[in-house]
Design an enzyme around this catalytic site. Structure first.
Site, PDB file in Angstrom:
ATOM      1  N   GLY A   1      39.489  36.546  35.968  1.00 26.60           N
ATOM      2  CA  GLY A   1      38.955  35.229  36.272  1.00 26.60           C
ATOM      3  C   GLY A   1      40.038  34.218  36.613  1.00 26.60           C
ATOM      4  O   GLY A   1      41.220  34.559  36.723  1.00 26.60           O
TER       5      GLY A   1
ATOM      6  N   ILE B   1      34.929  47.358  28.979  1.00 29.90           N
ATOM      7  CA  ILE B   1      33.828  48.258  29.338  1.00 29.90           C
ATOM      8  C   ILE B   1      34.216  49.710  29.081  1.00 29.90           C
ATOM      9  O   ILE B   1      33.422  50.523  28.619  1.00 29.90           O
ATOM     10  CB  ILE B   1      33.418  48.067  30.812  1.00 29.90           C
TER      11      ILE B   1
ATOM     12  N   LEU C   1      35.452  51.899  31.483  1.00 29.46           N
ATOM     13  CA  LEU C   1      35.220  52.768  32.643  1.00 29.46           C
ATOM     14  C   LEU C   1      33.963  53.627  32.519  1.00 29.46           C
ATOM     15  O   LEU C   1      33.947  54.796  32.888  1.00 29.46           O
ATOM     16  CB  LEU C   1      36.452  53.644  32.915  1.00 29.46           C
TER      17      LEU C   1
ATOM     18  N   ASN D   1      36.993  41.720  29.046  1.00 29.52           N
ATOM     19  CA  ASN D   1      36.084  42.855  29.003  1.00 29.52           C
ATOM     20  C   ASN D   1      36.791  44.113  28.524  1.00 29.52           C
ATOM     21  O   ASN D   1      37.991  44.293  28.736  1.00 29.52           O
ATOM     22  CB  ASN D   1      35.441  43.093  30.377  1.00 29.52           C
TER      23      ASN D   1
ATOM     24  N   CYS E   1      43.811  50.512  34.095  1.00 25.09           N
ATOM     25  CA  CYS E   1      42.796  50.027  33.156  1.00 25.09           C
ATOM     26  C   CYS E   1      43.371  49.945  31.747  1.00 25.09           C
ATOM     27  O   CYS E   1      43.851  50.946  31.209  1.00 25.09           O
ATOM     28  CB  CYS E   1      41.578  50.940  33.159  1.00 25.09           C
TER      29      CYS E   1
ATOM     30  N   GLY F   1      36.131  39.806  42.063  1.00 22.96           N
ATOM     31  CA  GLY F   1      35.419  40.577  41.054  1.00 22.96           C
ATOM     32  C   GLY F   1      34.627  39.750  40.080  1.00 22.96           C
ATOM     33  O   GLY F   1      33.401  39.689  40.140  1.00 22.96           O
TER      34      GLY F   1
END
Length: 309
Positions: A219, A72, A74, A70, A132, A267
């Site tokens: 994952g 994203i 933030l 991912n 991140c 998560g």
């Protein structure tokens, strides 16, 4: 006899060691009709910045063979809207434990977010996001630089009225060393690991499958590496550890506890099963009962290596 599932983490008593991870559980209230917010140990909000952030452009999530990639970026509503619109709704669940993930591009951004949250009710701790990999400023920039990390943690701790958890990046030479730096600078606890920097390519189009080109891998694929990092960090610091990385089953959670974690975060599992964290609470309770574990806290650091003296 039901085992005692409570754990004490950085001065906060949790009903159990299962926590919903940041970025996968909204601001908590979005899951109220799906998950018992008071049934899980705690939840961590999406990363909050001083001002709202739109995040990265799509596509920004892709499934890989054994995990999710991912970028994203933030995306969030900003600290002011969180305090005004999200926190009041959480008062319906007085026993729910809300940990706020804090992010900034500069040290002063982190400090100002914390200062605005300090007098807001219903928060038990802050999780400082220095890891991140999907933003161009802040995030991993702090987590990968020892001097920058030390300064940020010290400033954030000085500003904070609540326990400070530092979420570290695994994309460093030694996460244990970075944990030591964070602990010495004032961190009350360490959270690890965040996602691993990776990428995916579409062989047909010969283009990256994510607009950001790279993203964070999470994952089951990262679990063995995350376990090793928790184990190494637990031997390096005396503050409690929040372990995460590929937790899907109760046995996964037990492994992280044995490696040295006091509590764990799940998560990516919530994307496949929105009730994953509540299911983990039930599963971990059953595991403890089935293995005659009277107190789940006794599992922390319980790894044995019989062939070592």
């Amino acid at each position: 006899m039901k085992p005692d599932m409570t754990v004490r983490f950085a001065g906060v008593e949790l009903a159990n060691p299962i926590i919903a991870a940041s970025g996968t559980f909204g601001y908590g209230i979005e899951f109220e009709e799906i998950v018992g917010l008071e049934a899980i140990g705690a939840f961590v909000t999406k990363g909050l910045s001083l001002e709202p952030m739109a995040g990265n452009q799509a596509p920004r999530i892709v499934q890989t063979a054994a995990g999710m990639l991912n970028a994203i970026g933030l995306q969030n509503i900003g600290v002011v809207e969180f305090i005004e619109k999200k926190l009041p709704q959480l008062t319906r669940y007085p026993k729910a434990k809300c940990i706020v993930n804090v992010f900034g591009n500069k040290v002063t951004d982190y400090v100002q977010v914390i200062e605005r949250l300090n007098d807001a009710p219903g928060i038990v701790a802050y999780e400082l996001n220095v890891s991140c990999p999907n933003v161009h400023e802040g995030g991993m920039t702090f987590g990968a630089d020892a001097g920058a990390l030390e300064y940020l943690v010290a400033r954030a701790k000085a500003a904070s009225k609540r326990p400070l958890i530092v979420k570290l990046s695994p994309n460093v030479t030694s996460v244990a060393q970075m944990a030591r730096i964070a602990a010495l600078a004032g961190a009350d606890a360490i959270s690890l690991v965040n996602t691993f920097l990776g990428m995916a390519i579409d062989a047909e189009t010969r283009q990256p499958t994510i607009r950001n080109v790279t993203g964070g891998l999470s994952g089951p694929a990262i679990k063995p590496i995350a376990l090793r990092m928790v184990y190494e960090t637990a031997k390096a610091v005396s503050v409690p550890i929040l372990g995460m990385g590929g937790i899907v089953t109760a046995e996964d959670a037990v492994e992280f506890l044995l490696a040295g974690a006091t509590a764990v975060q799940a998560g990516t599992a919530s994307y496949a099963d929105p009730r994953a964290v509540e299911r983990l609470v039930t599963g971990l309770t059953s595991w403890c009962r089935g293995h005659s574990v009277e107190r789940v806290s006794s599992l922390t650091g319980g790894l044995t290596i019989p062939w070592q003296g």
